[in-house]
Design a protein around this motif. Sequence first.
Motif, PDB file in Angstrom:
ATOM      1  N   ASP A   1       7.231   0.226  -0.469  1.00  0.00           N
ATOM      2  CA  ASP A   1       6.990   1.542  -1.073  1.00  0.00           C
ATOM      3  C   ASP A   1       5.615   1.643  -1.718  1.00  0.00           C
ATOM      4  O   ASP A   1       5.062   2.744  -1.842  1.00  0.00           O
ATOM      5  CB  ASP A   1       8.067   1.856  -2.119  1.00  0.00           C
ATOM      6  CG  ASP A   1       9.435   2.071  -1.500  1.00  0.00           C
ATOM      7  OD1 ASP A   1       9.497   2.303  -0.274  1.00  0.00           O
ATOM      8  OD2 ASP A   1      10.432   2.014  -2.246  1.00  0.00           O
ATOM      9  N   ASP A   2       5.073   0.509  -2.142  1.00  0.00           N
ATOM     10  CA  ASP A   2       3.796   0.512  -2.859  1.00  0.00           C
ATOM     11  C   ASP A   2       2.631   0.040  -1.999  1.00  0.00           C
ATOM     12  O   ASP A   2       1.477   0.089  -2.429  1.00  0.00           O
ATOM     13  CB  ASP A   2       3.907  -0.378  -4.100  1.00  0.00           C
ATOM     14  CG  ASP A   2       2.850  -0.074  -5.156  1.00  0.00           C
ATOM     15  OD1 ASP A   2       2.393   1.082  -5.223  1.00  0.00           O
ATOM     16  OD2 ASP A   2       2.480  -1.003  -5.898  1.00  0.00           O
ATOM     17  N   LEU A   3       2.923  -0.406  -0.787  1.00  0.00           N
ATOM     18  CA  LEU A   3       1.889  -1.034   0.032  1.00  0.00           C
ATOM     19  C   LEU A   3       0.787  -0.042   0.414  1.00  0.00           C
ATOM     20  O   LEU A   3      -0.406  -0.365   0.333  1.00  0.00           O
ATOM     21  CB  LEU A   3       2.522  -1.638   1.284  1.00  0.00           C
ATOM     22  CG  LEU A   3       1.738  -2.747   1.978  1.00  0.00           C
ATOM     23  CD1 LEU A   3       1.510  -3.928   1.045  1.00  0.00           C
ATOM     24  CD2 LEU A   3       2.479  -3.209   3.236  1.00  0.00           C
ATOM     25  N   ALA A   4       1.175   1.155   0.833  1.00  0.00           N
ATOM     26  CA  ALA A   4       0.170   2.134   1.252  1.00  0.00           C
ATOM     27  C   ALA A   4      -0.785   2.474   0.117  1.00  0.00           C
ATOM     28  O   ALA A   4      -2.001   2.621   0.333  1.00  0.00           O
ATOM     29  CB  ALA A   4       0.853   3.397   1.772  1.00  0.00           C
ATOM     30  N   HIS A   5      -0.258   2.596  -1.107  1.00  0.00           N
ATOM     31  CA  HIS A   5      -1.121   2.894  -2.254  1.00  0.00           C
ATOM     32  C   HIS A   5      -2.135   1.784  -2.474  1.00  0.00           C
ATOM     33  O   HIS A   5      -3.334   2.053  -2.712  1.00  0.00           O
ATOM     34  CB  HIS A   5      -0.279   3.082  -3.512  1.00  0.00           C
ATOM     35  CG  HIS A   5      -1.085   3.062  -4.779  1.00  0.00           C
ATOM     36  ND1 HIS A   5      -1.955   4.082  -5.127  1.00  0.00           N
ATOM     37  CD2 HIS A   5      -1.180   2.121  -5.763  1.00  0.00           C
ATOM     38  CE1 HIS A   5      -2.539   3.768  -6.270  1.00  0.00           C
ATOM     39  NE2 HIS A   5      -2.097   2.597  -6.676  1.00  0.00           N
TER      40      HIS A   5
END
Length: 265
Positions: A191-195
């Motif tokens: 969930d946080d990888l793209a950010h």
Amino acid sequence: MPLLDTPVRLGVQIQPQHVQYGDIRDAVRRLEDLGVDILFNWDHFYPLSGDPDGLHFESWTMLAAWAEQTERVEFGALVNCNSYRNADLQADMARTVDHISAKGGTGRFIFGTGSGWFEKDYEEYGYEFGTPGTRLDALAEGLVRIDARWGKLNPAPTRRIPVMIGGKGEQKTLRLVARHADIWHSFVGADDLAHKVEVIERWAEKEERDVSGLIVSNELHRRGQDDADALFDAGARLFTLGFPGPDWDYDVVRSWLRWRDAKNA
């Protein structure tokens, strides 16, 4: 975003604790034969779990042995601690291990590195622990020196040695990733990888560096295939698996190799 057509690779981190070196040598042989892409150890002086004073082996001397023992796999530390050795020495060690592994061709060494965190190592071996900030500043300085030394060594490395940097801090660590890394490793969830990748890309613009080929690496420990699928969809292409001994579970490795091969089919 980094390139998403990069093949999935599986790295296995052989934990150099609570085993004799013969057990590690055998694990290296079996994992290479199974088809693992990369073998890692870690750069510490004491166990990270279990008996804190249990059996343990040093990273770089082990990596030199792996360079001679293996024929196909890439290998390195996940990750080297910048604080433990002079930066120019690290560059020379990496270059030498790279040549040992080449055997007439191109070397297979990956220079994974980080700022360090395990206070017991520092206290017992006489290194100044400092703060996370000072250790990251030292890593930033060290990476510049390492790159410069690679340009001076005779003979030069057999290839541009890939640099792997671990961590997720947005103000310093990810800027170092944008400035130096070919591989970025973290434990960040899907969930946080793209950010985090967007943060790296913003830093890369400031650094005037192209990170479109950056390999995103993540950890499989305590994760199932649904988690790995989500990380894959988010852009991860290198997956690392912690591998404790002495009761090595090769069936788990085989399962992840089947998952890798299905992704690459």
